[in-house]
Design a protein around this motif. Structure first.
Motif, PDB file in Angstrom:
ATOM      1  N   GLN A 209       0.362  -1.465   0.548  1.00 65.48           N
ATOM      2  CA  GLN A 209      -0.221   0.234  -0.180  1.00 65.48           C
ATOM      3  C   GLN A 209       1.069   1.420   0.212  1.00 65.48           C
ATOM      4  O   GLN A 209       0.579   2.374  -0.379  1.00 65.48           O
ATOM      5  CB  GLN A 209      -0.938  -0.160   1.312  1.00 65.48           C
ATOM      6  N   LEU A 210       1.864   0.780   0.822  1.00 63.00           N
ATOM      7  CA  LEU A 210       2.887   2.204   0.845  1.00 63.00           C
ATOM      8  C   LEU A 210       3.548   2.570  -0.387  1.00 63.00           C
ATOM      9  O   LEU A 210       3.805   3.408  -1.085  1.00 63.00           O
ATOM     10  CB  LEU A 210       3.624   2.137   1.917  1.00 63.00           C
ATOM     11  N   ALA A 211       4.165   1.525  -0.940  1.00 64.48           N
ATOM     12  CA  ALA A 211       4.216   1.713  -2.559  1.00 64.48           C
ATOM     13  C   ALA A 211       3.571   2.144  -3.488  1.00 64.48           C
ATOM     14  O   ALA A 211       3.847   2.770  -4.301  1.00 64.48           O
ATOM     15  CB  ALA A 211       4.814   0.309  -3.229  1.00 64.48           C
ATOM     16  N   ALA A 212       2.341   2.305  -3.273  1.00 68.55           N
ATOM     17  CA  ALA A 212       1.247   2.364  -4.109  1.00 68.55           C
ATOM     18  C   ALA A 212       1.450   3.965  -4.113  1.00 68.55           C
ATOM     19  O   ALA A 212       1.173   4.548  -4.552  1.00 68.55           O
ATOM     20  CB  ALA A 212       0.126   1.905  -3.845  1.00 68.55           C
ATOM     21  N   LEU A 213       0.663   4.481  -2.575  1.00 63.57           N
ATOM     22  CA  LEU A 213       0.726   6.162  -2.067  1.00 63.57           C
ATOM     23  C   LEU A 213       1.995   6.976  -2.870  1.00 63.57           C
ATOM     24  O   LEU A 213       1.733   7.481  -3.092  1.00 63.57           O
ATOM     25  CB  LEU A 213       0.483   5.784  -0.734  1.00 63.57           C
ATOM     26  N   THR A 214       3.063   5.924  -2.841  1.00 68.21           N
ATOM     27  CA  THR A 214       3.813   6.918  -2.952  1.00 68.21           C
ATOM     28  C   THR A 214       4.491   6.527  -4.345  1.00 68.21           C
ATOM     29  O   THR A 214       5.138   7.701  -4.756  1.00 68.21           O
ATOM     30  CB  THR A 214       5.622   6.571  -2.310  1.00 68.21           C
ATOM     31  N   GLY A 215       3.682   5.993  -5.698  1.00 65.60           N
ATOM     32  CA  GLY A 215       2.978   6.555  -6.985  1.00 65.60           C
ATOM     33  C   GLY A 215       4.572   5.157  -7.675  1.00 65.60           C
ATOM     34  O   GLY A 215       4.460   4.855  -9.060  1.00 65.60           O
ATOM     35  N   ALA A 216       5.306   4.816  -7.026  1.00 66.89           N
ATOM     36  CA  ALA A 216       6.570   3.573  -7.433  1.00 66.89           C
ATOM     37  C   ALA A 216       6.013   2.252  -7.823  1.00 66.89           C
ATOM     38  O   ALA A 216       6.117   1.456  -9.131  1.00 66.89           O
ATOM     39  CB  ALA A 216       7.152   3.196  -5.997  1.00 66.89           C
ATOM     40  N   MET A 217       4.515   1.358  -7.680  1.00 66.54           N
ATOM     41  CA  MET A 217       3.546   1.504  -8.749  1.00 66.54           C
ATOM     42  C   MET A 217       1.511   1.310  -7.832  1.00 66.54           C
ATOM     43  O   MET A 217       1.556   2.487  -7.660  1.00 66.54           O
ATOM     44  CB  MET A 217       4.340  -0.222  -8.074  1.00 66.54           C
TER      45      MET A 217
ATOM     46  N   GLU B 102     -13.164  -8.146 -10.175  1.00 63.62           N
ATOM     47  CA  GLU B 102     -14.015  -7.128  -9.965  1.00 63.62           C
ATOM     48  C   GLU B 102     -13.479  -6.778  -8.645  1.00 63.62           C
ATOM     49  O   GLU B 102     -12.691  -5.338  -8.450  1.00 63.62           O
ATOM     50  CB  GLU B 102     -15.057  -6.437 -10.447  1.00 63.62           C
ATOM     51  N   CYS B 103     -13.594  -7.397  -7.816  1.00 65.80           N
ATOM     52  CA  CYS B 103     -13.252  -7.092  -5.985  1.00 65.80           C
ATOM     53  C   CYS B 103     -11.859  -7.737  -6.370  1.00 65.80           C
ATOM     54  O   CYS B 103     -11.358  -7.419  -4.894  1.00 65.80           O
ATOM     55  CB  CYS B 103     -14.344  -7.329  -5.105  1.00 65.80           C
ATOM     56  N   GLY B 104     -11.285  -7.900  -7.076  1.00 70.30           N
ATOM     57  CA  GLY B 104      -9.809  -8.922  -6.706  1.00 70.30           C
ATOM     58  C   GLY B 104      -8.517  -7.324  -6.831  1.00 70.30           C
ATOM     59  O   GLY B 104      -9.282  -6.845  -8.198  1.00 70.30           O
ATOM     60  N   LEU B 105      -7.710  -7.610  -6.241  1.00 71.96           N
ATOM     61  CA  LEU B 105      -6.595  -6.532  -6.349  1.00 71.96           C
ATOM     62  C   LEU B 105      -5.881  -6.624  -7.988  1.00 71.96           C
ATOM     63  O   LEU B 105      -5.482  -7.713  -7.656  1.00 71.96           O
ATOM     64  CB  LEU B 105      -5.855  -6.592  -5.398  1.00 71.96           C
ATOM     65  N   LEU B 106      -5.083  -6.000  -8.367  1.00 75.27           N
ATOM     66  CA  LEU B 106      -4.193  -6.258  -9.294  1.00 75.27           C
ATOM     67  C   LEU B 106      -2.639  -4.978  -8.890  1.00 75.27           C
ATOM     68  O   LEU B 106      -3.424  -4.189  -9.160  1.00 75.27           O
ATOM     69  CB  LEU B 106      -4.897  -6.101 -10.836  1.00 75.27           C
ATOM     70  N   ILE B 107      -1.581  -5.911  -8.878  1.00 72.70           N
ATOM     71  CA  ILE B 107      -0.924  -4.789  -8.853  1.00 72.70           C
ATOM     72  C   ILE B 107       0.259  -5.170  -9.209  1.00 72.70           C
ATOM     73  O   ILE B 107       0.517  -6.080 -10.303  1.00 72.70           O
ATOM     74  CB  ILE B 107      -0.029  -5.731  -7.438  1.00 72.70           C
ATOM     75  N   VAL B 108       0.086  -3.972 -10.497  1.00 78.36           N
ATOM     76  CA  VAL B 108       1.365  -3.370 -11.440  1.00 78.36           C
ATOM     77  C   VAL B 108       2.374  -2.558 -10.954  1.00 78.36           C
ATOM     78  O   VAL B 108       2.491  -1.468 -10.335  1.00 78.36           O
ATOM     79  CB  VAL B 108       0.453  -2.947 -12.229  1.00 78.36           C
TER      80      VAL B 108
END
Lengths: 652, 253
Positions: A159-167, A247-253
């Motif tokens: 979550q933190l990596a996503a918040l910082t915009g890294a992914m 739809e309710c599953g998370l995709l990590i890009v």
């Protein structure tokens, strides 16, 4: 899954966000001058993402003025009203509790989170270029992260990596933003919409269509009731074999948020000095990799395409280059210089092929050619799955798990099953290439559309018209024979057919005998065994195999070891099996199952070695079809190009 | 989009829901009477339909097994009246169930339910009193969250819809056990104890006791899950009007 949904007021701008680990967000926003509002209940991921998207549009100003309502209300009211709008039914039923978050991060235990930024950076680099479902990402992190970080921290780190915009974290199935139409009436309407057009023209473009973000599939979504989010939620059936994307599953890009703007994305192929490439000549390539003149000329063309500066103004997203190499041209050798060029510059390269057995065959050769670079071999059930290494060898299905990961994507046998005609795999191949990267397509028989694109100059292409042994391709000859069904009914072999067979046997060649249908293989083997005495061979060295045959690989091995002389088979062996001295008989060549490409491929089984370059190819058919005619024409054209360019031996 | 006149006259090509290949509809007999499951089964291709190992003549009168069954002879006290299974749990059926249960291909749900309908029709032939209440063996909440559905419940709801029964949630699961298939017979029976509890609201809302309760699950191996559920269900009633519990299972291993 369900997530926490909240909105942040950063003073000048507002953002709506969802989170899979609320403590990570508290950690991120603490010590900043922000106001936050959150929904106390956790809500389905799909809904949360929709709210975020609507609010992003509204707060970025795109939506202002269109509806003609008051320009800007209070941000918290906006948040509430959009949540109510998007999720009307549920809100009515149960009601949601909105609460302002006071003193962000007050309740955090700081010592537990002090290693979080470090872990988040690690997570982001491990997941770089990936496109994974949550279960897959958890597996990856469990396998690769040092054990000192507890598994409980993984989600927070993501979550933190996503918040910082890294992914990016997204819902695996979500509406694709509809691209504005480029041409036609709708495009004009779109442009004039702001000018308050009346009637139909003023209506917004069509409804957003749900799509699977992993495989791009739109039409194989199925909506079922889901206990994980408590709603009817859609899942994608097209890529179900690779884990369920819903739809309710998370995709990590693993692609930074800023992607798409080319200037911000650092190009991982820096033009670093590379001594052997600067004075690259065909002769040096030929020396380095043992390429023939025809091979090295095409390889050089491909190489200069890879190394040419990228022209981002060209609107074609995928930069691709077709290497059209005849059967037996030595395609694998030609990709070595291309891989080397990218690997030595610190880039990542991928070799993808539709079939697993080709992957297994290619893996040791690549490992031998590039011992200094780590390589991972991916296929269904392979052991190394998660490490990011410079060189990747994979089946085309595995490409779904990547996004913008490779500087060089090489797709072998692009016209083979299952890659051919599968939009999902084409999508996967396209998305796994970096925006600054290049795709090289390899084929002996490119599909019609691609040939047309080459002819129009839309697709750059290099041809390798001659085989590595510098002899022309054997031209198929015609043998007028009745249909197989007739032969089987009467239990006879026509004289013409047995004479040529005897001749092939007499010269010691192994024989491929192609028939169109699986059900014809065994009866035909029996017929041949009955007549074996007439042909002058023993019945044991006649065998048959097909896609339905359990011990196919054993039979192919026995054929390779010359224990079998005559192999009756279907198109399953039209490519990949190379026998030094072989003749090819295609029976019922008029059958529609044998199209031009597969005829060329089957004919390409003959004359593969320099010792016996002129094998025989026979089309046995009662009638003469366009496919047969065109395949012969294609072979002749390649031979004449090769002759003209001087790629063939003088006496050939 | 070009108009394809040919497609107007060609028979529609429906893919087989199991193997995905174009269905060549078979003429082989479908042993189900109800029209909806019949239609679903007839959408299968010939080879898939042929590969279903129906249990047509159960040899064990209690658990509905194809062969002589030592388990039922050995067991002294039994809480369920009897049970029937639709198919033998061979490798093909294993694949089908795995596709649905673990891979999450919910398209197969209707097919599996249609297969189960066969066992239901057989059971109503044997048990003349009929059923009003149908329920399913529950799964643990965390398993439910991961998988997104309870396969037994889904099958039960389909049957309820087709045959006009009332689906009631009568049981819930207290704890999450390891995979049943990894354990010995003895430990299965012991481990099952105390896994389930009766949902009181469901029981009192309806007059269950007059007829039997039909309990659905996907696989019968030793019958310990079924027996435990039946025990819990029966014990939640007074001694004098305890209903009979009948088991209906998709496959018998």
């Amino acid at each position: 899954m369900k997530v926490v949904l909240y909105a942040v007021n950063e003073g000048t701008s507002y953002r709506a966000l969802f989170t899979i680990a609320w403590e990570a967000d508290q950690f991120y926003w603490s010590n900043r001058e922000v106001h936050m509002i959150r929904i106390r209940e956790i809500i389905p991921l799909g809904v949360a993402e929709r709210v975020c998207r609507v609010l992003e549009k509204r707060w970025s100003g795109e939506d202002l003025g269109v509806k003609g309502d008051t320009p800007r209300r209070d941000w918290a009211d906006d948040f509430r009203s959009i949540v109510h709008e998007v999720w009307a039914a549920e809100v009515r039923e149960n009601g949601l509790t909105f609460e302002m978050v006071k003193e962000v991060g007050r309740s955090l235990k700081v010592q537990a989170l002090d290693r979080l930024p470090q872990l988040a950076r690690m997570v982001a680099s491990l997941l770089e270029g990936r496109s994974l479902l949550l279960e897959e990402a958890v597996q990856l992190l469990d396998g690769l992260l040092p054990a000192e970080y507890p598994a409980a921290m993984h989600r927070a780190a993501l979550q933190l990596a996503a918040l910082t915009g890294a992914m990016q974290l997204t819902a695996a199935v979500a509406p694709n933003p509809v691209a504005p139409p480029l041409r036609g009436l709708r495009a004009w309407a779109e442009r004039l919409r702001a000018a308050c057009l009346p009637g139909l023209a003023a209506s917004r473009r069509g409804p957003e269509v749900l799509a699977c973000r992993r495989c791009g599939g739109k039409d194989k979504l199925r909506r079922t009731h889901c206990a994980a989010c408590g709603q009817a939620c859609a899942y994608c059936e097209a890529c179900l074999t690779m884990g369920r994307s819903r739809e309710c599953g998370l995709l990590i890009v693993g692609v930074p948020k800023s992607s798409g703007t080319p200037d911000q994305q650092s190009l991982p192929v820096p033009l670093s000095p590379f001594p052997t490439l600067t004075n690259l000549r065909p002769t040096s390539l030929a020396d380095r990799w043992g390429l023939s003149p025809a091979q090295s000329e095409a390889a050089e063309a491909a190489l200069s395409f890879i190394l040419s500066p990228h022209d981002n103004t060209v609107h074609t997203r995928s930069r691709s280059f077709l290497l059209w190499a005849v059967t037996g041209a030595g395609k694998t050798e030609m990709i070595f210089p291309l891989l080397e060029a990218v690997l030595t510059r610190g880039g990542r390269a991928l070799v993808a092929t539709p079939r697993k057995d080709v992957v297994l065959e290619l893996a040791p050769r690549l490992a031998k050619a590039f011992p200094d670079y780590g390589s991972s071999v991916l296929y269904g059930g392979s052991s190394d799955r998660w490490e990011n290494r410079p060189l990747t060898l994979a089946t085309t299905h595995q490409l779904l798990r990547f996004q913008e990961a490779f500087d060089l994507v090489i797709i072998d046998e692009l016209d083979a099953f299952p890659f051919h005609n599968d939009p999902m795999l084409h999508y996967a191949a396209e998305k796994c290439q970096k925006t600054s990267g290049t795709t090289i397509l390899l084929s002996a028989t490119p599909p019609k559309k691609m040939q047309q694109a080459v002819a129009k100059g839309k697709l750059p292409c290099a041809r390798v018209p001659a085989r590595f042994h510098r002899h022309p391709l054997p031209e198929p000859r015609r043998l007028e024979l009745p249909l197989i069904s007739g032969l089987l009914r009467k239990q006879v072999l026509p004289a013409k057919f047995s004479i040529s067979l005897k001749h092939s046997i007499g010269r010691g060649a192994q024989i491929f005998l192609f028939v169109p249908y699986v059900r014809q293989v065994d009866p035909f083997v029996n017929l041949l065994r009955d007549k074996a005495a007439d042909l002058g061979i023993s019945p044991e060295i006649i065998a048959g195999t097909s896609s339905k045959d359990g011990d196919r690989s054993d039979k192919v091995v026995s054929f390779r070891q010359k224990n079998t002389q005559v192999l009756v088979t279907t198109t399953i062996l039209e490519r990949g099996v190379t026998i030094p001295k072989s003749d090819v008989y295609i029976l019922d060549a008029n059958n529609p199952l044998f199209d031009e490409a597969s005829l060329v491929q089957m004919a390409g089984r003959a004359g593969r070695s320099g010792a016996d370059p002129a094998g025989f190819v026979f089309y046995g058919a009662p009638t003469w079809t366009n496919a047969q005619r065109n395949s012969i024409r294609q072979i002749r054209r390649m031979n004449s190009i090769a002759r003209r360019k001087g790629y063939l031996h003088a006496n050939a | 989009m070009p108009i394809n006149f040919r497609s107007w006259f060609a028979p529609s090509e429906a893919a087989c829901p199991v193997c995905g290949r174009n269905a060549v509809n078979s003429s082989s007999a479908i042993p189900v009477r109800h029209p909806t499951p019949r239609r679903i089964l007839s959408s299968l291709c010939a080879s898939c339909l042929r590969s279903i190992p129906w249990i047509v003549h159960p040899l064990c009168r209690i658990c509905g097994r194809m062969e002589r069954c030592e388990d039922c002879v050995r067991r002294k006290a039994r809480n369920y009246a009897l049970s029937r299974c639709a198919v033998r749990y061979d490798n093909t059926m294993k694949d089908w169930l795995a596709l649905y249960k673990y891979r999450g291909n919910e398209q197969l749900e209707s097919v599996l339910a249609a297969v189960l309908a066969f066992a239901y029709e057989r059971l109503t032939g044997t048990v003349t009193t009929g059923f009003q209440i149908i329920t399913a063996v529950p799964i643990a909440p965390e398993r439910m969250r991961d998988r997104g559905f309870n396969q037994a419940e889904r099958l039960a709801r389909r049957l309820a819809e087709w045959y006009g029964l009332d689906y009631e949630t009568l049981l819930f699961r207290l704890r999450h056990t390891e995979k049943q298939s990894l354990k010995s017979r003895r430990s299965r029976v012991v481990d099952m104890r105390g896994n389930f509890a009766a949902e009181s609201s469901g029981l009192f809302s309806t007059s269950v006791a007059s007829t039997g309760i039909l309990l659905i699950d996907d696989i019968y191996t030793t019958g310990s899950t079924l027996d435990e559920c039946a025990r819990v269900l029966r014990e939640s009633f007074h001694m004098e009007n305890r209903p009979d519990v009948y088991g209906l299972l998709w496959a018998r291993s």
